[in-house]
Design a protein around this motif. Structure first.
Motif, mmCIF file in Angstrom:
data_model
loop_
_atom_site.group_PDB
_atom_site.id
_atom_site.type_symbol
_atom_site.label_atom_id
_atom_site.label_comp_id
_atom_site.label_asym_id
_atom_site.label_seq_id
_atom_site.Cartn_x
_atom_site.Cartn_y
_atom_site.Cartn_z
ATOM 1 N N GLY A 16 0.816 -1.213 0.000
ATOM 2 C CA GLY A 16 0.000 0.000 0.000
ATOM 3 C C GLY A 16 0.847 1.260 0.000
ATOM 4 N N ILE A 17 1.920 1.255 0.779
ATOM 5 C CA ILE A 17 2.808 2.424 0.801
ATOM 6 C C ILE A 17 3.537 2.547 -0.539
ATOM 7 C CG2 ILE A 17 4.765 3.526 1.946
ATOM 8 C CD1 ILE A 17 3.922 2.137 4.518
ATOM 9 N N ALA A 18 3.914 1.408 -1.128
ATOM 10 C CA ALA A 18 4.554 1.439 -2.453
ATOM 11 C C ALA A 18 3.604 2.047 -3.481
ATOM 12 C CB ALA A 18 4.962 0.031 -2.865
ATOM 13 N N LEU A 19 2.324 1.726 -3.383
ATOM 14 C CA LEU A 19 1.325 2.280 -4.303
ATOM 15 C C LEU A 19 1.200 3.790 -4.137
ATOM 16 C CD1 LEU A 19 -1.518 -0.407 -4.082
ATOM 17 C CD2 LEU A 19 0.206 -0.118 -5.884
ATOM 18 N N LEU A 20 1.406 4.277 -2.925
ATOM 19 C CA LEU A 20 1.374 5.721 -2.692
ATOM 20 C C LEU A 20 2.489 6.406 -3.484
ATOM 21 C CD1 LEU A 20 0.219 8.161 -1.120
ATOM 22 C CD2 LEU A 20 1.871 7.633 0.687
ATOM 23 N N TYR A 21 3.681 5.833 -3.426
ATOM 24 C CA TYR A 21 4.806 6.404 -4.183
ATOM 25 C C TYR A 21 4.578 6.278 -5.693
ATOM 26 C CZ TYR A 21 7.609 7.103 0.000
ATOM 27 O OH TYR A 21 8.073 7.545 1.211
ATOM 28 N N MET A 22 3.961 5.184 -6.107
ATOM 29 C CA MET A 22 3.668 5.009 -7.525
ATOM 30 C C MET A 22 2.649 6.039 -7.998
ATOM 31 S SD MET A 22 3.478 0.873 -8.002
ATOM 32 C CE MET A 22 3.060 0.990 -9.739
ATOM 33 N N SER A 23 1.666 6.307 -7.175
ATOM 34 C CA SER A 23 0.575 7.205 -7.567
ATOM 35 C C SER A 23 0.973 8.671 -7.499
ATOM 36 C CB SER A 23 -0.640 6.977 -6.671
ATOM 37 O OG SER A 23 -1.063 5.640 -6.740
ATOM 38 N N VAL A 24 1.617 9.054 -6.408
ATOM 39 C CA VAL A 24 1.916 10.467 -6.184
ATOM 40 C C VAL A 24 3.198 10.905 -6.896
ATOM 41 C CG1 VAL A 24 2.427 12.207 -4.431
ATOM 42 C CG2 VAL A 24 0.691 10.460 -3.989
ATOM 43 N N LEU A 25 4.258 10.108 -6.763
ATOM 44 C CA LEU A 25 5.550 10.484 -7.356
ATOM 45 C C LEU A 25 5.820 9.775 -8.683
ATOM 46 C CD1 LEU A 25 7.783 10.586 -4.141
ATOM 47 C CD2 LEU A 25 6.575 12.448 -5.269
ATOM 48 N N GLN A 26 4.871 8.959 -9.129
ATOM 49 C CA GLN A 26 4.954 8.237 -10.398
ATOM 50 C C GLN A 26 6.207 7.362 -10.491
ATOM 51 O OE1 GLN A 26 4.198 10.848 -13.703
ATOM 52 N NE2 GLN A 26 2.367 11.697 -12.759
ATOM 53 N N MET A 27 6.530 6.709 -9.404
ATOM 54 C CA MET A 27 7.640 5.747 -9.394
ATOM 55 C C MET A 27 7.135 4.420 -9.945
ATOM 56 S SD MET A 27 9.361 6.325 -5.682
ATOM 57 C CE MET A 27 10.286 7.792 -5.288
ATOM 58 N N ASN A 28 8.062 3.520 -10.288
ATOM 59 C CA ASN A 28 7.645 2.174 -10.649
ATOM 60 C C ASN A 28 7.546 1.326 -9.379
ATOM 61 O OD1 ASN A 28 10.286 1.079 -10.065
ATOM 62 N ND2 ASN A 28 10.968 1.908 -12.027
ATOM 63 N N MET A 29 7.066 0.103 -9.514
ATOM 64 C CA MET A 29 6.816 -0.733 -8.332
ATOM 65 C C MET A 29 8.092 -1.024 -7.551
ATOM 66 S SD MET A 29 4.845 -2.303 -6.260
ATOM 67 C CE MET A 29 3.225 -2.652 -6.885
ATOM 68 N N GLY A 30 9.176 -1.279 -8.244
ATOM 69 C CA GLY A 30 10.442 -1.567 -7.563
ATOM 70 C C GLY A 30 10.897 -0.404 -6.712
ATOM 71 N N GLU A 31 10.868 0.793 -7.296
ATOM 72 C CA GLU A 31 11.250 1.997 -6.556
ATOM 73 C C GLU A 31 10.272 2.249 -5.409
ATOM 74 O OE1 GLU A 31 13.144 4.466 -10.342
ATOM 75 O OE2 GLU A 31 11.002 4.620 -9.863
ATOM 76 N N GLY A 32 8.995 2.015 -5.680
ATOM 77 C CA GLY A 32 7.979 2.205 -4.652
ATOM 78 C C GLY A 32 8.185 1.291 -3.461
ATOM 79 N N MET A 33 8.557 0.029 -3.712
ATOM 80 C CA MET A 33 8.780 -0.925 -2.623
ATOM 81 C C MET A 33 9.991 -0.536 -1.785
ATOM 82 S SD MET A 33 6.356 -3.159 -2.482
ATOM 83 C CE MET A 33 6.807 -4.716 -1.752
ATOM 84 N N ILE A 34 11.039 -0.063 -2.454
ATOM 85 C CA ILE A 34 12.231 0.373 -1.711
ATOM 86 C C ILE A 34 11.888 1.586 -0.845
ATOM 87 C CG2 ILE A 34 14.466 1.530 -1.999
ATOM 88 C CD1 ILE A 34 15.109 -0.423 -4.193
ATOM 89 N N CYS A 35 11.172 2.543 -1.417
ATOM 90 C CA CYS A 35 10.772 3.731 -0.652
ATOM 91 C C CYS A 35 9.799 3.365 0.458
ATOM 92 C CB CYS A 35 10.147 4.769 -1.586
ATOM 93 S SG CYS A 35 11.340 5.558 -2.676
ATOM 94 N N SER A 36 8.969 2.364 0.213
ATOM 95 C CA SER A 36 8.030 1.892 1.231
ATOM 96 C C SER A 36 8.784 1.346 2.433
ATOM 97 C CB SER A 36 7.117 0.812 0.641
ATOM 98 O OG SER A 36 6.302 0.244 1.643
ATOM 99 N N ALA A 37 9.764 0.473 2.174
ATOM 100 C CA ALA A 37 10.560 -0.104 3.261
ATOM 101 C C ALA A 37 11.300 0.991 4.029
ATOM 102 C CB ALA A 37 11.546 -1.126 2.702
#
Length: 200
Positions: A16-37
């Motif tokens: 869910g946090i990875a999806l936030l980064y994907m939606s707001v900052l338009q990151m891809n899933m890999g980047e979103g998961m790293i930022c989520s962690a």
């Protein structure tokens, strides 16, 4: 069985946090998961550092995850981007499968050797039981706490799903593969062979 369900829910919260980064900052899933962690580690650290409890950090994690899921759904309803969605599903699917397989493999497994991983697990157990960061020399690893940052990620799963040494292996494997799968996030559909080769 309850513990496994709680671990899967914890994985979905990370997503869910990875999806936030994907939606707001338009990151891809890999980047979103790293930022989520990373976000989870920061929230837990700040919560424990400022309020001397992980409770507020956990609430912040739940909130970010919920907002992320809502933002993602709204964004993909309004604007379709099949390429990014496809790659995100592939990366997420690999992580999800790995996570479930690890839950089975490490079920009821216990830390048996006094090595670096044992110290890592001991730090996680300490934080789970004391609901705070290590203070001074009251932890076996002594000052410095070199395992602290990644231990906070693992501590999230222990706090959410309950203490289980086998699940420490699961969370640490997930943290490792979040980084290892990052290169997959930039591949396109026609490059699926490279993805398969990389995973293998």
């Amino acid at each position: 069985m309850t513990n496994i369900i709680m671990m899967i829910m914890a994985f979905l919260i990370v997503t869910g946090i990875a999806l936030l980064y994907m939606s707001v900052l338009q990151m891809n899933m890999g980047e979103g998961m790293i930022c989520s962690a990373a976000s989870m580690m920061v929230l837990l650290f700040l919560s424990a550092f400022i309020a001397n409890t992980f409770r507020y950090g956990m609430l912040g994690i739940y909130l970010l995850s919920g907002i992320g899921a809502v933002c993602f759904v709204i964004r993909w309803i309004r604007k379709k981007n099949g390429q990014l969605l496809f790659t995100g599903i592939v990366v997420w699917g690999i992580l999800a499968c790995l996570f479930v397989v690890c839950l089975v493999i490490y079920h009821n497994d216990f830390i048996q050797h006094t090595d670096e991983f044992h110290l890592w697990a001991a730090l996680v157990k300490y934080m789970k039981e004391k609901d705070r960061l290590p203070i001074g020399n009251d932890f076996i690893a002594g000052p410095g706490q070199i395992y602290l940052s990644s231990s906070l990620f693992i501590a999230f799963f222990q706090i959410f799903a309950g203490y289980n040494e086998g699940n420490m292996y699961v969370a640490s494997t997930l943290l490792t593969f979040i980084g290892l799968l990052l290169p997959l996030s930039g591949y396109k559909k026609k490059e699926w062979k490279k993805v398969v080769f990389y995973v293998a």
